[in-house]
Design an enzyme around this catalytic site. Sequence first.
Site, PDB file in Angstrom:
ATOM      1  CE1 TYR A   1      -0.948 -12.971   7.852  1.00 49.21           C
ATOM      2  CE2 TYR A   1      -1.547 -13.731   5.677  1.00 49.21           C
ATOM      3  CZ  TYR A   1      -1.822 -13.633   7.022  1.00 49.21           C
ATOM      4  OH  TYR A   1      -2.956 -14.204   7.535  1.00 49.21           O
TER       5      TYR A   1
ATOM      6  CG  HIS B   1      -4.960  -9.437  10.277  1.00 51.10           C
ATOM      7  ND1 HIS B   1      -3.774  -9.457   9.599  1.00 51.10           N
ATOM      8  CD2 HIS B   1      -5.196 -10.734  10.609  1.00 51.10           C
ATOM      9  CE1 HIS B   1      -3.317 -10.700   9.528  1.00 51.10           C
ATOM     10  NE2 HIS B   1      -4.158 -11.480  10.136  1.00 51.10           N
TER      11      HIS B   1
HETATM   12  P1  NDP Z   1      -2.898 -24.362   7.768  1.00 48.78           P
HETATM   13  O1  NDP Z   1      -3.886 -24.836   8.748  1.00 48.78           O
HETATM   14  O2  NDP Z   1      -3.302 -24.117   6.365  1.00 48.78           O
HETATM   15  O3  NDP Z   1      -1.665 -25.392   7.783  1.00 48.78           O
HETATM   16  C1  NDP Z   1      -0.466 -25.108   7.114  1.00 48.78           C
HETATM   17  C2  NDP Z   1       0.618 -26.055   7.614  1.00 48.78           C
HETATM   18  O4  NDP Z   1       0.327 -27.382   7.192  1.00 48.78           O
HETATM   19  C3  NDP Z   1       1.978 -25.716   7.074  1.00 48.78           C
HETATM   20  O5  NDP Z   1       2.920 -26.074   8.071  1.00 48.78           O
HETATM   21  C4  NDP Z   1       2.113 -26.620   5.861  1.00 48.78           C
HETATM   22  O6  NDP Z   1       3.477 -26.907   5.629  1.00 48.78           O
HETATM   23  C5  NDP Z   1       1.333 -27.835   6.289  1.00 48.78           C
HETATM   24  N1  NDP Z   1       0.612 -28.486   5.181  1.00 48.78           N
HETATM   25  C6  NDP Z   1      -0.181 -27.884   4.252  1.00 48.78           C
HETATM   26  N2  NDP Z   1      -0.730 -28.786   3.428  1.00 48.78           N
HETATM   27  C7  NDP Z   1      -0.274 -29.994   3.828  1.00 48.78           C
HETATM   28  C8  NDP Z   1      -0.481 -31.311   3.348  1.00 48.78           C
HETATM   29  N3  NDP Z   1      -1.292 -31.552   2.318  1.00 48.78           N
HETATM   30  N4  NDP Z   1       0.152 -32.321   4.004  1.00 48.78           N
HETATM   31  C9  NDP Z   1       0.952 -32.090   5.057  1.00 48.78           C
HETATM   32  N5  NDP Z   1       1.206 -30.860   5.553  1.00 48.78           N
HETATM   33  C10 NDP Z   1       0.583 -29.809   4.935  1.00 48.78           C
HETATM   34  O7  NDP Z   1      -2.152 -23.093   8.385  1.00 48.78           O
HETATM   35  P2  NDP Z   1      -2.248 -21.540   8.531  1.00 48.78           P
HETATM   36  O8  NDP Z   1      -2.319 -21.290   9.979  1.00 48.78           O
HETATM   37  O9  NDP Z   1      -1.173 -20.942   7.731  1.00 48.78           O
HETATM   38  O10 NDP Z   1      -3.664 -21.091   7.910  1.00 48.78           O
HETATM   39  C11 NDP Z   1      -3.890 -20.955   6.532  1.00 48.78           C
HETATM   40  C12 NDP Z   1      -4.023 -19.498   6.122  1.00 48.78           C
HETATM   41  O11 NDP Z   1      -5.061 -18.851   6.845  1.00 48.78           O
HETATM   42  C13 NDP Z   1      -2.798 -18.622   6.412  1.00 48.78           C
HETATM   43  O12 NDP Z   1      -1.721 -18.871   5.543  1.00 48.78           O
HETATM   44  C14 NDP Z   1      -3.413 -17.255   6.290  1.00 48.78           C
HETATM   45  O13 NDP Z   1      -3.582 -16.894   4.929  1.00 48.78           O
HETATM   46  C15 NDP Z   1      -4.741 -17.466   6.988  1.00 48.78           C
HETATM   47  N6  NDP Z   1      -4.669 -17.114   8.426  1.00 48.78           N
HETATM   48  C16 NDP Z   1      -5.324 -15.986   8.826  1.00 48.78           C
HETATM   49  C17 NDP Z   1      -5.274 -15.579  10.136  1.00 48.78           C
HETATM   50  C18 NDP Z   1      -6.009 -14.356  10.554  1.00 48.78           C
HETATM   51  O14 NDP Z   1      -5.790 -13.873  11.676  1.00 48.78           O
HETATM   52  N7  NDP Z   1      -6.891 -13.829   9.726  1.00 48.78           N
HETATM   53  C19 NDP Z   1      -4.502 -16.314  11.155  1.00 48.78           C
HETATM   54  C20 NDP Z   1      -3.893 -17.528  10.642  1.00 48.78           C
HETATM   55  C21 NDP Z   1      -3.997 -17.885   9.332  1.00 48.78           C
HETATM   56  P3  NDP Z   1       4.238 -26.593   4.234  1.00 48.78           P
HETATM   57  O15 NDP Z   1       4.000 -25.154   3.897  1.00 48.78           O
HETATM   58  O16 NDP Z   1       5.656 -26.912   4.568  1.00 48.78           O
HETATM   59  O17 NDP Z   1       3.629 -27.543   3.237  1.00 48.78           O
END
Ligand code: NDP
Length: 267
Positions: free
Chosen positions: A49, A104
């Site tokens: 990241y 990862h």
């Molecule tokens: P999420 O499923 O957590 O969704 C995040 C998205 O939803 C962003 O666009 C955010 O926008 C929006 N959002 C968040 N809260 C709200 C809300 N209450 N209302 C409306 N929109 C909302 O996404 P991720 O795919 O980022 O997954 C979460 C975490 O999991 C990652 O950040 C990472 O730490 C981890 N991860 C790990 C992976 C791996 O391979 N191990 C792969 C993918 C993710 P905004 O920021 O603009 O609010």
Amino acid sequence: MHTRALADGNAIPLLGLGVWQVPDGPECVDAVRAALELGYRHIDTAQAYGNEASVGEALRASGIPRDEVFVTTKFYPRGDDPAAAAEQSLRLLGLDYVDLYIVHWPAGGPTWAWPGLETAHARGHARSIGVSNFSVAELQELRAVATVQPVVNQVQFNPFVYRRALLEHCEENGIALEAYSPLGTGRHLGDATVAKVAQSVGRTPAQVLIRWCLERSVPVIPKSTRRTRIEENGQVFDFELSDDDLAQLDALDTTGGTGEALERKWW
Ligand code: NDP
């Protein structure tokens, strides 16, 4: 603080802030600071990241004692030395240890990186070690050769990808399945069934999707950079989903209850 015990005796807070796709710098520092101010005690970052330095900066600025915050980072498996990479993460984070260090994804197979994770653990650089994006078969292969067993498997997990066979395998083998992309990276927030359940419980779609994980004691790490959403996503311990709500959400699964971690591998 709501936590779940890990098989190695440590405990993981059930709710964390994810920071994938959050640029290093003020945006990341502000998001992590907001989360810590709002009561989060768990931050999920990764070498890939590129924002470990900002996570560390926010932790120091918060003034919260180190032992009260659970920090995860992930070994970027295109590197070849997980133990050395852990030391580099600690330098960037400005920490003596991370609470959880995970592979990862199983690039190049599920076992080669593990001795390096065990070294990081033995050196005290990682309190717990685990994996991410590992299927049942990959967990079995790893467990057969591991000296220190993995205690976490972080995977994409939400009602649309309800990996029941993987969850059951993890539960049976002392591995906590941890849910990433609980909101489908935002894609599932507009779903009609999620909206219907949200309306019936008087909550938002994001809160319902996060709560769906918590109902199964699955640690969950929603990402947002907006303070109001970080706050909203944290208000998930004061309501429950009924069996009927859960059944409606469970029926959204598109994987057939798979033991796979991903439908399409990116490596
Ligand atoms: P999420 O499923 O957590 O969704 C995040 C998205 O939803 C962003 O666009 C955010 O926008 C929006 N959002 C968040 N809260 C709200 C809300 N209450 N209302 C409306 N929109 C909302 O996404 P991720 O795919 O980022 O997954 C979460 C975490 O999991 C990652 O950040 C990472 O730490 C981890 N991860 C790990 C992976 C791996 O391979 N191990 C792969 C993918 C993710 P905004 O920021 O603009 O609010």
